[in-house]
Design an enzyme around this catalytic site. Sequence first.
Site, mmCIF file in Angstrom:
data_model
loop_
_atom_site.group_PDB
_atom_site.id
_atom_site.type_symbol
_atom_site.label_atom_id
_atom_site.label_comp_id
_atom_site.label_asym_id
_atom_site.label_seq_id
_atom_site.Cartn_x
_atom_site.Cartn_y
_atom_site.Cartn_z
ATOM 1 N N LYS A 15 -16.463 -2.940 1.401
ATOM 2 C CA LYS A 15 -17.789 -3.028 0.501
ATOM 3 C C LYS A 15 -17.747 -4.297 -0.373
ATOM 4 O O LYS A 15 -18.686 -5.073 -0.571
ATOM 5 C CB LYS A 15 -18.072 -1.822 -0.637
ATOM 6 N N ARG A 60 -4.300 -3.442 -7.601
ATOM 7 C CA ARG A 60 -5.068 -2.521 -8.677
ATOM 8 C C ARG A 60 -4.073 -1.162 -9.033
ATOM 9 O O ARG A 60 -3.613 -0.796 -8.216
ATOM 10 C CB ARG A 60 -6.228 -2.238 -7.958
ATOM 11 N N ARG A 95 -22.750 6.928 -5.783
ATOM 12 C CA ARG A 95 -21.768 7.606 -5.343
ATOM 13 C C ARG A 95 -21.863 9.140 -5.549
ATOM 14 O O ARG A 95 -21.072 9.835 -5.009
ATOM 15 C CB ARG A 95 -20.311 7.206 -6.224
HETATM 16 P P1 AP5 Z 1 -12.398 -4.153 -0.181
HETATM 17 O O1 AP5 Z 1 -13.562 -5.015 0.141
HETATM 18 O O2 AP5 Z 1 -11.742 -4.103 -1.709
HETATM 19 O O3 AP5 Z 1 -13.137 -2.567 -0.031
HETATM 20 P P2 AP5 Z 1 -13.885 -1.958 -0.922
HETATM 21 O O4 AP5 Z 1 -14.656 -0.749 -0.119
HETATM 22 O O5 AP5 Z 1 -14.786 -2.486 -1.945
HETATM 23 O O6 AP5 Z 1 -12.834 -0.996 -1.802
HETATM 24 P P3 AP5 Z 1 -12.789 -0.403 -3.174
HETATM 25 O O7 AP5 Z 1 -11.208 0.333 -3.310
HETATM 26 O O8 AP5 Z 1 -13.155 -1.456 -4.428
HETATM 27 O O9 AP5 Z 1 -13.840 0.499 -3.223
HETATM 28 P P4 AP5 Z 1 -13.985 1.868 -3.883
HETATM 29 O O10 AP5 Z 1 -15.467 2.384 -3.795
HETATM 30 O O11 AP5 Z 1 -12.821 3.055 -3.982
HETATM 31 O O12 AP5 Z 1 -13.827 1.303 -5.581
HETATM 32 P P5 AP5 Z 1 -14.539 0.746 -6.590
HETATM 33 O O13 AP5 Z 1 -14.179 -0.480 -7.424
HETATM 34 O O14 AP5 Z 1 -15.955 0.827 -6.286
HETATM 35 O O15 AP5 Z 1 -11.289 -4.209 0.973
HETATM 36 C C1 AP5 Z 1 -10.092 -3.524 0.630
HETATM 37 C C2 AP5 Z 1 -8.990 -4.287 1.333
HETATM 38 O O16 AP5 Z 1 -9.201 -4.549 2.689
HETATM 39 C C3 AP5 Z 1 -8.899 -5.824 0.649
HETATM 40 O O17 AP5 Z 1 -7.643 -6.108 0.572
HETATM 41 C C4 AP5 Z 1 -9.740 -6.641 1.753
HETATM 42 O O18 AP5 Z 1 -9.216 -7.995 1.900
HETATM 43 C C5 AP5 Z 1 -9.410 -5.868 3.031
HETATM 44 N N1 AP5 Z 1 -10.443 -5.789 4.024
HETATM 45 C C6 AP5 Z 1 -11.633 -6.001 3.997
HETATM 46 N N2 AP5 Z 1 -12.579 -5.945 5.130
HETATM 47 C C7 AP5 Z 1 -11.278 -5.900 6.128
HETATM 48 C C8 AP5 Z 1 -11.351 -5.977 7.385
HETATM 49 N N3 AP5 Z 1 -12.412 -5.959 8.139
HETATM 50 N N4 AP5 Z 1 -9.945 -5.974 7.894
HETATM 51 C C9 AP5 Z 1 -8.965 -5.870 7.456
HETATM 52 N N5 AP5 Z 1 -8.772 -6.041 6.052
HETATM 53 C C10 AP5 Z 1 -10.009 -6.037 5.504
HETATM 54 O O19 AP5 Z 1 -14.450 1.792 -7.768
HETATM 55 C C11 AP5 Z 1 -13.113 2.176 -8.647
HETATM 56 C C12 AP5 Z 1 -13.304 3.164 -9.237
HETATM 57 O O20 AP5 Z 1 -14.211 3.201 -10.378
HETATM 58 C C13 AP5 Z 1 -13.688 4.785 -8.695
HETATM 59 O O21 AP5 Z 1 -12.357 5.242 -8.097
HETATM 60 C C14 AP5 Z 1 -14.231 5.446 -9.818
HETATM 61 O O22 AP5 Z 1 -13.252 5.748 -10.639
HETATM 62 C C15 AP5 Z 1 -15.002 4.161 -10.777
HETATM 63 N N6 AP5 Z 1 -16.421 3.897 -10.267
HETATM 64 C C16 AP5 Z 1 -17.089 2.980 -9.755
HETATM 65 N N7 AP5 Z 1 -18.247 3.177 -9.347
HETATM 66 C C17 AP5 Z 1 -18.627 4.501 -9.683
HETATM 67 C C18 AP5 Z 1 -19.804 5.476 -9.633
HETATM 68 N N8 AP5 Z 1 -20.864 4.844 -9.265
HETATM 69 N N9 AP5 Z 1 -19.721 6.608 -10.285
HETATM 70 C C19 AP5 Z 1 -18.651 6.939 -10.618
HETATM 71 N N10 AP5 Z 1 -17.369 6.149 -10.892
HETATM 72 C C20 AP5 Z 1 -17.412 5.054 -10.400
#
Ligand code: AP5
Length: 217
Positions: free
Chosen positions: A13, A163, A90
């Site tokens: 994402k 992270r 989410r």
């Molecule tokens: P990346 O692009 O970072 O993936 P992502 O889907 O953004 O993963 P996140 O871990 O950031 O998602 P998340 O939803 O768990 O975390 P968030 O920060 O929102 O890609 C991942 C890796 O793969 C990278 O190394 C990239 O280079 C590689 N990659 C990408 N595409 C690829 C491909 N096609 N092929 C190979 N490799 C590839 O949330 C974190 C925390 O914040 C949550 O756990 C929660 O505690 C809190 N939080 C955030 N939003 C909310 C909400 N709305 N409500 C409640 N809590 C929330």
Amino acid sequence: MRIILVGPPGSGKGTQAKRLQQHEGVPQISTGDILRAAVKAQTPLGLEAKKYMDAGNLVPDDVVIGLVDQRLAEGKQKGEKGFILDGFPRTVPQAEALDAILDKLELSLDAVVELQVPADEVVRRLSGRRTCNNCGAMYHIEFNAPKKEGVCDSCGSDQLIQRDDDKEETVRNRLRVYAEQTAPLLEYYSRAGVLKSVDGTGGIDDIYQSILSAVEK
Ligand code: AP5
């Protein structure tokens, strides 16, 4: 363009939202990035959010809804070209709150794009993810490595960090939380007629093109 990117942790994402922002000029709004900035700055919000994030659990709905409400209102006031919501909503209550916020701002959604990636691929991606502690640029040590090892292509910083919530056990909990609390959104948006599902495996460029085609359909 006004879209939501939804998918399990590590589905790409953030990678795709940053690309859309760069090429289409539409701002990425990542609740994860907003919360991590608050943790880094040790604000009251950050101190509260950290305990949920470190365990891989969701931060309470009212906290994130307030953040997004404020950010979308600012964007409308500034005349921004839409938004890419990354990591929000989410939960179903967050989706319902978003509907109310968009109604209030007289805006509508173009699409909700689901990135479909199997769990074993997600674990591989997250274990190799590195993020620039200075500018937030994202890399993968194997699939998307910086040109010079350990150095950010975008800003030249040598602080490419892992992270805290990318430890294997925390990732497994994040996947459980996704299945239980976030996956029901797919049904919610499917019923609303805006859900587009895209294969999130394969090359980053190909997935980017699939997202653009899905949004245009
Ligand atoms: P990346 O692009 O970072 O993936 P992502 O889907 O953004 O993963 P996140 O871990 O950031 O998602 P998340 O939803 O768990 O975390 P968030 O920060 O929102 O890609 C991942 C890796 O793969 C990278 O190394 C990239 O280079 C590689 N990659 C990408 N595409 C690829 C491909 N096609 N092929 C190979 N490799 C590839 O949330 C974190 C925390 O914040 C949550 O756990 C929660 O505690 C809190 N939080 C955030 N939003 C909310 C909400 N709305 N409500 C409640 N809590 C929330």
